[in-house]
Each structure stands twice: as structure tokens, then as C-alpha cells.
Enzyme design. Structure first.
Site, PDB file in Angstrom:
ATOM      1  NE  ARG A 160      -1.454   2.536   2.639  1.00  0.00           N
ATOM      2  CZ  ARG A 160      -1.001   3.722   3.032  1.00  0.00           C
ATOM      3  NH1 ARG A 160      -0.981   4.745   2.202  1.00  0.00           N
ATOM      4  NH2 ARG A 160      -0.531   3.893   4.262  1.00  0.00           N
ATOM      5  CG  ASP A 161       3.121   4.380   3.008  1.00  0.00           C
ATOM      6  OD1 ASP A 161       2.777   5.289   2.233  1.00  0.00           O
ATOM      7  OD2 ASP A 161       3.694   4.606   4.085  1.00  0.00           O
ATOM      8  CG  HIS A 203       3.808   4.489   9.070  1.00  0.00           C
ATOM      9  ND1 HIS A 203       3.285   3.518   8.233  1.00  0.00           N
ATOM     10  CD2 HIS A 203       4.251   5.465   8.247  1.00  0.00           C
ATOM     11  CE1 HIS A 203       3.412   3.901   6.973  1.00  0.00           C
ATOM     12  NE2 HIS A 203       3.992   5.083   6.951  1.00  0.00           N
ATOM     13  CG  HIS A 250       7.954   7.583   5.615  1.00  0.00           C
ATOM     14  ND1 HIS A 250       7.810   7.399   4.255  1.00  0.00           N
ATOM     15  CD2 HIS A 250       6.780   7.212   6.164  1.00  0.00           C
ATOM     16  CE1 HIS A 250       6.589   6.935   4.006  1.00  0.00           C
ATOM     17  NE2 HIS A 250       5.943   6.807   5.148  1.00  0.00           N
ATOM     18  CB  CYS A 280       2.373   9.996   1.187  1.00  0.00           C
ATOM     19  SG  CYS A 280       0.724  10.687   1.015  1.00  0.00           S
ATOM     20  CG  ASN A 308       7.086   3.423   3.870  1.00  0.00           C
ATOM     21  OD1 ASN A 308       6.787   3.963   2.812  1.00  0.00           O
ATOM     22  ND2 ASN A 308       6.235   3.271   4.852  1.00  0.00           N
TER      23      ASN A 308
HETATM   24  N1  COA Z   1     -13.390   4.638  -3.055  1.00  0.00           N
HETATM   25  C1  COA Z   1     -13.684   4.865  -4.361  1.00  0.00           C
HETATM   26  N2  COA Z   1     -14.291   5.959  -4.806  1.00  0.00           N
HETATM   27  C2  COA Z   1     -14.627   6.894  -3.897  1.00  0.00           C
HETATM   28  C3  COA Z   1     -14.368   6.728  -2.531  1.00  0.00           C
HETATM   29  C4  COA Z   1     -13.719   5.548  -2.118  1.00  0.00           C
HETATM   30  N3  COA Z   1     -13.406   5.314  -0.842  1.00  0.00           N
HETATM   31  N4  COA Z   1     -14.826   7.805  -1.882  1.00  0.00           N
HETATM   32  C5  COA Z   1     -15.362   8.614  -2.804  1.00  0.00           C
HETATM   33  N5  COA Z   1     -15.243   8.074  -4.020  1.00  0.00           N
HETATM   34  C6  COA Z   1     -15.695   8.583  -5.313  1.00  0.00           C
HETATM   35  C7  COA Z   1     -17.070   9.204  -5.267  1.00  0.00           C
HETATM   36  O1  COA Z   1     -18.036   8.213  -5.422  1.00  0.00           O
HETATM   37  C8  COA Z   1     -17.023  10.119  -6.460  1.00  0.00           C
HETATM   38  O2  COA Z   1     -17.147   9.365  -7.650  1.00  0.00           O
HETATM   39  P1  COA Z   1     -17.723  10.012  -9.016  1.00  0.00           P
HETATM   40  O3  COA Z   1     -16.762  11.095  -9.394  1.00  0.00           O
HETATM   41  O4  COA Z   1     -17.705   8.860  -9.955  1.00  0.00           O
HETATM   42  O5  COA Z   1     -19.067  10.499  -8.636  1.00  0.00           O
HETATM   43  C9  COA Z   1     -15.595  10.625  -6.419  1.00  0.00           C
HETATM   44  O6  COA Z   1     -14.826   9.647  -5.683  1.00  0.00           O
HETATM   45  C10 COA Z   1     -15.479  11.966  -5.733  1.00  0.00           C
HETATM   46  O7  COA Z   1     -16.142  11.901  -4.487  1.00  0.00           O
HETATM   47  P2  COA Z   1     -16.010  13.029  -3.416  1.00  0.00           P
HETATM   48  O8  COA Z   1     -16.762  12.632  -2.194  1.00  0.00           O
HETATM   49  O9  COA Z   1     -16.338  14.371  -4.036  1.00  0.00           O
HETATM   50  O10 COA Z   1     -14.530  12.901  -3.060  1.00  0.00           O
HETATM   51  P3  COA Z   1     -13.276  13.774  -3.443  1.00  0.00           P
HETATM   52  O11 COA Z   1     -13.108  13.992  -4.890  1.00  0.00           O
HETATM   53  O12 COA Z   1     -13.291  14.952  -2.552  1.00  0.00           O
HETATM   54  O13 COA Z   1     -12.124  12.750  -2.981  1.00  0.00           O
HETATM   55  C11 COA Z   1     -11.429  10.909  -1.603  1.00  0.00           C
HETATM   56  C12 COA Z   1     -12.116  12.238  -1.651  1.00  0.00           C
HETATM   57  C13 COA Z   1     -11.200  10.572  -0.133  1.00  0.00           C
HETATM   58  C14 COA Z   1     -12.289   9.853  -2.240  1.00  0.00           C
HETATM   59  C15 COA Z   1     -10.090  10.996  -2.380  1.00  0.00           C
HETATM   60  O14 COA Z   1      -9.432  12.196  -2.077  1.00  0.00           O
HETATM   61  C16 COA Z   1      -9.189   9.844  -2.046  1.00  0.00           C
HETATM   62  O15 COA Z   1      -9.470   8.728  -2.391  1.00  0.00           O
HETATM   63  N6  COA Z   1      -8.047  10.094  -1.400  1.00  0.00           N
HETATM   64  C17 COA Z   1      -7.148   9.055  -0.976  1.00  0.00           C
HETATM   65  C18 COA Z   1      -5.815   9.584  -0.827  1.00  0.00           C
HETATM   66  C19 COA Z   1      -4.828   8.521  -0.385  1.00  0.00           C
HETATM   67  O16 COA Z   1      -4.943   7.355  -0.672  1.00  0.00           O
HETATM   68  N7  COA Z   1      -3.826   8.977   0.349  1.00  0.00           N
HETATM   69  C20 COA Z   1      -2.769   8.177   0.785  1.00  0.00           C
HETATM   70  C21 COA Z   1      -3.098   7.380   1.974  1.00  0.00           C
HETATM   71  S1  COA Z   1      -3.297   8.289   3.432  1.00  0.00           S
HETATM   72 ZN    ZN Z   2       3.927   6.239   5.192  1.00  0.00          ZN
END
Ligand code: COA
Ligand code: ZN
Length: 306
Positions: free
Chosen positions: A12-13, A204, A206, A237, A246
Site C-alpha cells: 500500500r504505502d 510508522h 519514514h 505518499c 518508508n
Molecule cells: N473509493 C472509491 N471511490 C470513492 C471513494 C472511495 N473510498 N470515496 C469517494 N469516491 C468517489 C465518489 O463516489 C465520487 O465518484 P464520481 O466522481 O464517480 O461520482 C468521487 O470519488 C469523488 O467523491 P467526493 O466525495 O467528491 O470525493 P473527493 O473527490 O473529494 O475525494 C477521496 C475524496 C477521499 C475519495 C479521495 O481524495 C481519495 O481517495 N483520497 C485518498 C488519498 C490517499 O490514498 N492517500 C494516501 C493514503 S493516506
Molecule cells: Zn507512510
């Protein structure tokens, strides 16, 4: 000998920043090599938006084919209720929430304010419990934020309190950009431990500034017995500038074993996993002890051929 649990986060990370999509089958090969080395705890993927992190688009496919090996524990990261719903649908049993300590980091990472993230994390943990799942909470950028600088340890105590209150089994203190030093680690645990049992924490780190193992040592002194690491030092990240590698699993293992802890994971076995990680990412991976490990391997090969 005292046991320390290694939680492998390369899948993942480690991989989330890697640009080219790595096929599910290749991810499984990496997992398999780690299982063969004795690793039993993994964060295998994240159920986040595939637009935000394309590398994790195969989360459900990967979870459907995780090998059932005795003692193996697989967890997944979920950012919100939708992630929990997807993870549950894929048969996951343990989810990890990520609460970044600062306002800007939450905005950059999951496009929510700190306040929103606090309540989304707490709601998701509560809901996971109702579904019979385990839920842990990461507190990211727990020492320093790439956008806002130093983080007040008192604030981390409040966030940990909130996550435990919501039902988090464990809180993982994450130095997402590798900026912490042992004095800060000591101070933070001196504030956390009068309130919470040390067995409920993991760390955790890095290795960005070469202090990960020093921080592990300080956490061990505080009583922490579970650490995240990533084979070959793979990772970072995409939303935190400066979050390079990491802590490498091989460096952590060598360090722990030489300090008299046992982990159930063989350093020699990890060499095979480093090879697989290098092959599937096309990168020459390896932690700080890699030159020494290579020399050891060359020596034992020449002995076999002698
Ligand atoms: N899995 C898949 N799709 C997701 C989701 C999830 N957990 N949560 C929201 N979505 C989808 C929504 O359904 C929407 O889909 P659409 O465009 O087809 O309608 C789209 O994402 C946008 O939804 P919204 O609520 O407006 O979210 P956003 O655009 O503000 O994004 C996150 C929010 C959390 C979904 C997004 O920023 C994200 O996935 N971030 C993860 C970052 C990450 O992995 N960081 C490293 C680890 S800490
Ligand atoms: Zn990390």
C-alpha cells in the site's frame, strides 16, 4: 526473547506512489515472497478513489485472491464510509483509517477539513465495529506537516483520545515525511502513555532523514512492540512532498534482531522479497543494509561453489 510485530506496508504505502500500474498478479508475487520470509501482518491495499491513487484500482480484485496462510492478517486502508463499504464487499476484516494531524494535510490528502476528517474517521470506525470488523487509526504527520510545520504533541494526544473513544483498536503514530527525531518521539509517548496502554500503539516511520531506526529505538524504550515497514524501503505518499522511502523492512529486522528481539521473519528470506519488489517496480531497491546483505549473499554463494 521479546516479540516485535512487523506490519508490512509495501503493497500500500510502498506502491501507491509508483506511476505505472502493477498488475494484481505481480502484487501477489510480492506478497507471496514476504509470506515465505515469515511476514504475517500486512496492509495490502487501499479502497480510495482510483482517480486519486490509480495504483490501488485493483483493491477488490487483490482482496479476493489473498492467500489464506495460517496466522496471516491482512488490513486495508479506507478513507471514508464508501471505502468501508467497498472493503466489506471485498471480504476484508480489518480497516485502517487515516487522520492527518493538520488542516492542510487533510485537505491535500482527502479533500476534507481536519474537523470533517475527525468525524468521518470516528463514524467509519463505529460503523466498522457494527459490521464486526476491526478498525485501527493512523495519525499521519504526527510530528511535522509538510505544509504547516511542527505539530503540537498535545494535539496528537487529543486526536488519539478521539480515535480510541470511537473504538479504534490501535492508534498508529505516523511520521509520514520522516521528519521526527528521537527526542520528539520520547516526548510524545511521555504524554500519551499516562493516558493509554502502550499495547494499543504502533509506529510508522519514514527514513527520509536517516532517523527512522533511532525513532524505533525510542518507541521500543517507551514499550511499543509493533512497527510498520516496507521491503526495500519502497514508498512515499503522493500527497506529502518530501515523503520518500518508508523504513526498510530489512533494516528494521536487522536492528531488532541485533537488539535481542525476535520477529518471526528471516532477514535472509527478505532478500528474495527485495528482488521481487525490485523486479515488479523496475527499481533497484534496498535499505541501508543492502550492500552488506549483498556481500553476505556473495560470500555464502562462493562458499557453496568452493
Ligand atoms: N473509493 C472509491 N471511490 C470513492 C471513494 C472511495 N473510498 N470515496 C469517494 N469516491 C468517489 C465518489 O463516489 C465520487 O465518484 P464520481 O466522481 O464517480 O461520482 C468521487 O470519488 C469523488 O467523491 P467526493 O466525495 O467528491 O470525493 P473527493 O473527490 O473529494 O475525494 C477521496 C475524496 C477521499 C475519495 C479521495 O481524495 C481519495 O481517495 N483520497 C485518498 C488519498 C490517499 O490514498 N492517500 C494516501 C493514503 S493516506
Ligand atoms: Zn507512510
Amino acid at each position: 526473547m521479546e516479540h516485535v510485530q512487523i506490519n508490512e506496508v509495501s503493497l500500500r504505502d510502498g506502491l501507491q506512489m509508483h506511476q505505472e500500474f502493477i498488475p494484481t498478479e505481480a502484487k501477489l508475487r510480492l506478497l507471496d515472497s514476504l509470506l515465505r520470509a515469515g511476514v504475517r501482518h500486512f496492509e495490502v491495499t487501499s479502497f480510495v478513489s482510483p482517480k486519486a491513487v490509480p495504483q490501488m484500482a485493483d483493491a477488490a480484485e487483490l482482496c479476493a485472491v489473498l492467500p489464506s496462510v495460517e496466522g496471516a492478517h491482512y488490513s486495508v486502508l479506507v478513507p471514508n464510509l464508501k471505502g468501508l463499504e467497498r472493503a466489506t464487499g471485498a471480504g476484508c476484516r480489518t480497516v485502517n483509517l487515516v487522520l492527518s494531524a493538520t488542516e492542510t494535510m487533510n485537505q491535500k490528502n482527502i479533500r476534507m477539513s481536519l474537523g470533517q476528517t475527525r468525524s468521518v474517521c470516528a463514524d467509519t470506525i463505529r460503523h466498522a465495529h457494527e459490521l464486526g470488523l476491526g478498525a485501527d487509526a493512523y495519525i499521519a504527520v504526527a510530528f511535522e506537516c509538510p505544509y504547516e510545520g511542527a505539530v503540537d504533541p498535545g494535539h496528537i494526544v487529543d486526536l488519539a483520545d478521539e480515535m480510541f473513544e470511537a473504538g479504534a483498536g490501535r492508534v498508529i503514530i505516523a511520521d509520514t515525511i520522516g521528519a521526527a527525531n528521537p527526542a520528539q518521539v520520547k516526548r510524545l509517548f511521555s504524554m500519551l502513555l499516562p493516558r493509554f496502554d502502550v499495547g494499543r500503539f504502533a509506529c510508522h516511520f519514514h527514513d527520509t532523514r536517516a532517523l527512522a531506526l533511532a525513532n524505533v529505538w525510542e518507541s521500543l524504550e517507551a514499550g511499543v512492540r509493533r512497527f510498520d515497514s516496507s521491503v526495500g524501503g519502497l514508498g512515499g505518499c503522493p500527497f506529502s512532498p518530501g515523503a520518500s522511502g518508508n523504513l526498510a523492512t530489512e533494516d528494521l529486522l536487522q536492528f531488532l534482531h541485533s537488539c535481542g528481539f525476535e520477529t518471526g521473519v528471516a532477514v535472509d528470506g527478505i532478500v528474495g522479497a527485495i528482488d521481487v519488489a525490485s523486479e515488479i517496480t523496475g527499481r533497484d531497491l534496498g535499505g541501508r543494509i543492502m550492500p552488506w546483505l549483498r556481500a553476505q549473499r556473495a560470500r555464502s554463494e562462493s562458499e557453496i561453489h568452493a
